[in-house]
Design a protein around this motif. Sequence first.
Motif, short mmCIF file in Angstrom:
data_model
loop_
_atom_site.label_atom_id
_atom_site.label_comp_id
_atom_site.label_asym_id
_atom_site.label_seq_id
_atom_site.Cartn_x
_atom_site.Cartn_y
_atom_site.Cartn_z
N PHE A 10 0.91 -1.19 -0.06
CA PHE A 10 -0.02 -0.01 -0.02
C PHE A 10 1.02 1.35 -0.05
O PHE A 10 0.68 2.26 -0.78
N ARG A 11 1.87 1.18 0.79
CA ARG A 11 2.88 2.31 0.71
C ARG A 11 3.25 2.73 -0.54
O ARG A 11 3.52 3.97 -0.89
N GLY A 12 3.83 1.70 -1.00
CA GLY A 12 4.35 2.06 -2.53
C GLY A 12 3.52 2.26 -3.71
O GLY A 12 3.88 2.74 -4.75
N ILE A 13 2.06 1.90 -3.43
CA ILE A 13 1.20 2.17 -4.50
C ILE A 13 0.45 3.38 -4.36
O ILE A 13 0.26 4.06 -5.40
N ASP A 14 0.17 3.77 -3.10
CA ASP A 14 -0.42 5.30 -2.94
C ASP A 14 -0.57 5.43 -1.40
O ASP A 14 -1.55 5.36 -0.89
N ASN A 15 0.59 5.78 -0.91
CA ASN A 15 0.53 6.12 0.47
C ASN A 15 -0.43 7.01 1.05
O ASN A 15 -1.08 6.96 2.07
N ALA A 16 -0.64 8.08 0.30
CA ALA A 16 -1.50 9.23 0.71
C ALA A 16 -3.13 8.82 0.50
O ALA A 16 -3.91 9.47 1.40
N SER A 17 -3.39 7.66 -0.16
CA SER A 17 -4.67 7.26 -0.17
C SER A 17 -4.97 6.19 0.79
O SER A 17 -6.15 6.43 1.35
N TYR A 18 -4.05 5.08 0.82
CA TYR A 18 -4.56 4.35 1.68
C TYR A 18 -4.15 4.26 3.08
O TYR A 18 -4.93 3.64 4.17
N TYR A 19 -3.59 5.43 3.82
CA TYR A 19 -3.25 5.60 5.20
C TYR A 19 -3.86 6.85 5.71
O TYR A 19 -4.04 7.93 4.71
N VAL A 20 -3.87 6.90 6.85
CA VAL A 20 -4.53 8.28 7.50
C VAL A 20 -3.18 9.07 7.68
O VAL A 20 -2.52 8.48 8.64
N LEU A 21 -3.06 10.15 7.28
CA LEU A 21 -1.56 10.86 7.69
C LEU A 21 -1.94 11.78 8.66
O LEU A 21 -3.23 12.38 8.87
N ALA A 22 -0.89 12.14 9.39
CA ALA A 22 -1.16 13.41 10.52
C ALA A 22 -1.13 14.56 9.93
O ALA A 22 -0.94 14.69 8.50
N ASP A 23 -1.27 15.64 10.70
CA ASP A 23 -1.39 16.89 9.90
C ASP A 23 -0.01 17.33 9.35
O ASP A 23 0.00 17.93 8.30
N ASP A 24 1.11 16.67 9.67
CA ASP A 24 2.36 16.59 8.96
C ASP A 24 2.27 15.40 8.08
O ASP A 24 2.50 14.34 8.69
N PRO A 25 2.07 15.28 6.89
CA PRO A 25 1.87 14.18 6.07
C PRO A 25 3.12 13.31 5.79
O PRO A 25 2.80 12.26 5.46
N ARG A 26 4.08 13.74 6.57
CA ARG A 26 5.30 12.68 6.63
C ARG A 26 5.09 11.62 7.39
O ARG A 26 5.51 10.38 7.50
N TYR A 27 4.07 11.81 8.35
CA TYR A 27 3.91 10.88 9.50
C TYR A 27 2.49 10.53 9.45
O TYR A 27 1.74 10.83 8.54
N TYR A 28 2.18 9.41 10.29
CA TYR A 28 0.91 8.76 10.27
C TYR A 28 0.05 9.14 11.46
O TYR A 28 0.66 9.11 12.59
N PHE A 29 -1.23 9.37 11.31
CA PHE A 29 -2.15 9.29 12.37
C PHE A 29 -2.64 7.93 12.79
O PHE A 29 -2.97 7.08 11.80
N GLU A 30 -2.24 7.32 13.83
CA GLU A 30 -2.48 6.04 14.30
C GLU A 30 -3.28 5.94 15.40
O GLU A 30 -3.06 6.45 16.51
N THR A 31 -4.19 4.89 15.78
CA THR A 31 -4.97 4.44 16.94
C THR A 31 -4.87 2.97 17.30
O THR A 31 -5.45 2.49 17.84
N THR A 32 -3.67 2.23 16.54
CA THR A 32 -3.49 0.81 16.76
C THR A 32 -2.52 0.44 17.49
O THR A 32 -2.29 -0.64 17.84
N GLY A 33 -1.30 1.29 17.61
CA GLY A 33 -0.23 1.05 18.50
C GLY A 33 0.46 0.28 17.32
O GLY A 33 1.63 -0.30 17.78
N CYS A 34 0.38 0.65 16.39
CA CYS A 34 1.23 -0.45 15.00
C CYS A 34 1.58 0.32 14.21
O CYS A 34 2.01 -0.07 13.20
N GLY A 35 1.50 1.67 14.14
CA GLY A 35 2.28 2.55 13.26
C GLY A 35 1.32 3.31 12.29
O GLY A 35 1.81 4.39 11.53
N ASN A 36 0.47 2.77 11.82
CA ASN A 36 -0.64 3.45 10.78
C ASN A 36 -2.05 2.97 11.15
O ASN A 36 -2.24 1.92 11.89
#
Length: 695
Positions: free
Chosen positions: A291-317
Motif C-alpha cells: 500500500f505504501r508504495g502504491i499510493d501512501n496518501a490514499s491508503y493511510y490516514v496521515l498526520a497533520d504533517d503528512p510525513r507521519y501517520y495518524f494512528e490509534t492501533t499501536g502498530c504505526g498506521n
Amino acid sequence: MTSSRYRVSHGSPFPLGAHWDGSGVNFALFSANATKVELCLFDQTGRREIERIVLPEYTHEVWHGYLPDVRPGQLYGYRVHGPYEPQAGHRFNPNKLVLDPYALELRGDMRWHDAAFGYRIGSKQADLSFDKRDSAPIMPKCVVVDPAYTWGQDIRPNTPWAETITYEAHVKGMTAQREELPPQLRGTFAGLADPNVVEHLAKLGVTAVELMPVQSFFDDRYLIEKGLTNYWGYNTVGFFAPATRFISPGGGIHEFKLMVRRLHEAGIEVILDVVYNHTAEGNQMGPTLSFRGIDNASYYVLADDPRYYFETTGCGNNLNLTHERVLMMVMDSLRYWVEECHVDGFRFDLASTLGRDRDQFSSHAVFLDAVRQDPVMSKVKLIAEPWDTGPGGYQVGNFPPGWAEWNDKYRDTVRGYWKGEEGLAPDLASNLLGSANLFDKRGRRPWASVNFVTAHDGFTLLDVVSFNDKHNEANGEDNKDGHSHNLSWNCGAEGLTDDQGILDLRDRMRRNLIATTLLSQGTPMLLMGDEVGRSQGGNNNAYAQDNEMNWLKWEGIGERDEAFRTFVQNVIRIRRDRELLRQRKFLHAQPVDEEGTLDVQWLRPSGEPMEDGDWQNPHTRSMAVALAGPDERMLLLLNAYHESLDFQLPQGFENGWVKLIDTATGAAHVRRGEKVEGSTFTVEGRTLILLETVK
C-alpha cells in the motif's frame, strides 16, 4: 526491461486485482497519485523477472491492462512510479516490488533485507532518503488464481445467535501436535479439516470456530532477529490471500475452502479474525511492501504533517477507511471471504479504529454504515473487539445493531468474583443476564455480549488458576510485556505442583469459570485447549511463541483434564437443551404466568429477595438467580466464599428440584439430574450449583 513476449490491450478498470476470465487475465490496480504502473511477471521459482509491462490505461484512478497470454499460476507484482516526497505524503519507489492488494494468493516467504525499505537504512536523512536497491529478490510474489471450486451440497449452518457458542482457535496451534496427521498437513487448513479434528469440535458442542488471523501476514523483522515469529498474525499485508504458512505443499485457497466445507458438514460455522485497522507496513520507518508504495496518501490516514501517520492501533498506521477506494477494498475483501469462501462471519480486531472518521468514534462511521447496509455483510455474524489504543477508544456497548462485541468487563468481573474480590455482586448480576446496562438499546439482544474469561491475549484457563503473576520471559522483553492485572489466583502454589489439594481446588475453580461463562445470557466464547488444560506456563502475551507453549496437546492428556473436557461437553449440552439458559431477549423481572412469577429474581441464601443493601455491601459474595419460564424453573446458586453456605430453596413445586451441575464434584447431568431432598441446599465454598424443576 521491455515487453516482447506478451500481448497487452487496454482491458478494464474493473474488477480490481488479477482476474482470470477463462481466456486471459485482466490486471487492474488503484492508485490516484501514481504516474506509471509496471506489471512484473516472474518465472515459477519467483526468482527471475521475465517481463515488465507498462499498464496501458488509466481510468477513474485505476491502472489496467489485459494480457490474453497469461494463465492461472502466473507469478506477478507491481512497480509503481510517482513522486518520492514524504513531506507531501508520497512514498513511491519503483525499485520496490509491491504486492497487489487484491492478490488471491501469495507464493514464497518474506526474506528481510534493507532493500525492503523505500529509504536508506542508517541514512542521516532517515525516511527522507531514497533507496535504489531492487526488493524483488526478497519479496513473495502474487499468483494469478482460478477461484473456481466445486462446493457440492455445502450448506451454511446459519446458527441463530442465541444458540451460538464460539471457540477461538489458531490454525497451526490446533493441529501442530496432531501425530495422526502426516507431517506436511499439521498446522494447516487441511489439518484442521481432518475428520478427527472436526469430530473433537463437534463432540465438544461448539457451534462456531473463530480462527485467529488467516489473511496473509509476515513475521516482523525484529522478531526474526530475536529468533521469534509473529504467531498470532495481527500483521496483515494481504486482505484476500490466505497466509501461505497455513497451506500444505501443493495446496491453495481450495484447501481453505475444503476446511470450511468439512466444518459446515459438522454444523460448525467459520468466523475469521480480521485486521483491517492497520497493515504490516508500520510507521514512516517501516518497509514498502504494498500500500505504501502504491499510493501512501490514499491508503493511510496521515498526520497533520503528512510525513507521519495518524494512528490509534499501536502498530504505526491506520488504514484510511474514509477513502472510497480503500473502503471498497475492505468491503470487497469481506464479500470475497463470504461469497467465494463461504465463511460465516468476522471478528474485527481493534474495531474502534474502524469506527473512527479520524479522531472520534461514531456508531455511524463510514465503515460501520457501509457494513450495515451491505446486502451480503448484513447477513453474517459481525463481532467487534470494541477498543483501540487511541483517545476515546474504549467503546464496549457502543457498536450499532447487528454487531456482537467482546465483553472484557465480563471477563474481569467473573475472574474477580471467583477469586474473591469484593464489591462485584452488581456487576456479576448484570453480566449473568447479558450485560443489559451495556447492550440493551436500539433493539439489541443479549447475544450482543460475547462472554469470555480467556482469549488468545492473556492467560489460558488453567493458567488463570495456576499463576498469580505473568511469566513472559520467553518473549525476550524481560517480562515487561503483557498485562499485570490478570485477576488470577494460583490456589496456593505458583505454577506446576504435585499438591493434590491445590490441584483439586484448581479443577473446581476451572469449573466455576467455565460454567459461569456457559450459563450466562449472551454468546459464550471458549479458548482453544481450555477444555483439556492447555497451559502457556504463565505467559500472558504469547504472540511470538510458535511452539508447544501455544499448540494444542492431543496426546497424553491426564485424567483430570479428560474429566474436565467431559464436564465442559455436558455443560454445553445442558445450555443447548434449555431455552432458559439462552434467552433471546433481555430479562427485566417481568411476569411469565398468571400467578405473576417473574422471569428473573435475585435471592439471598435465605431465600428472600436481594435488596439495595445487599448490592451495596462489598462483602456480598453469594446469591441465587431464579429463572422462570411458563413451564420450567431454574435456580443458579453461587457461593464465592471459602466456607459452605445453606441456601433456602423455593417451595411449592410438586416435582421437586433436581441438581444438574455441581462444580464442587464436577457433576453435570445432561438428562436426569440428581434429586434434591429437603428445603435447604448446602453449597460448598467456591462452588456453583444449577438446579431445575418443572411445573
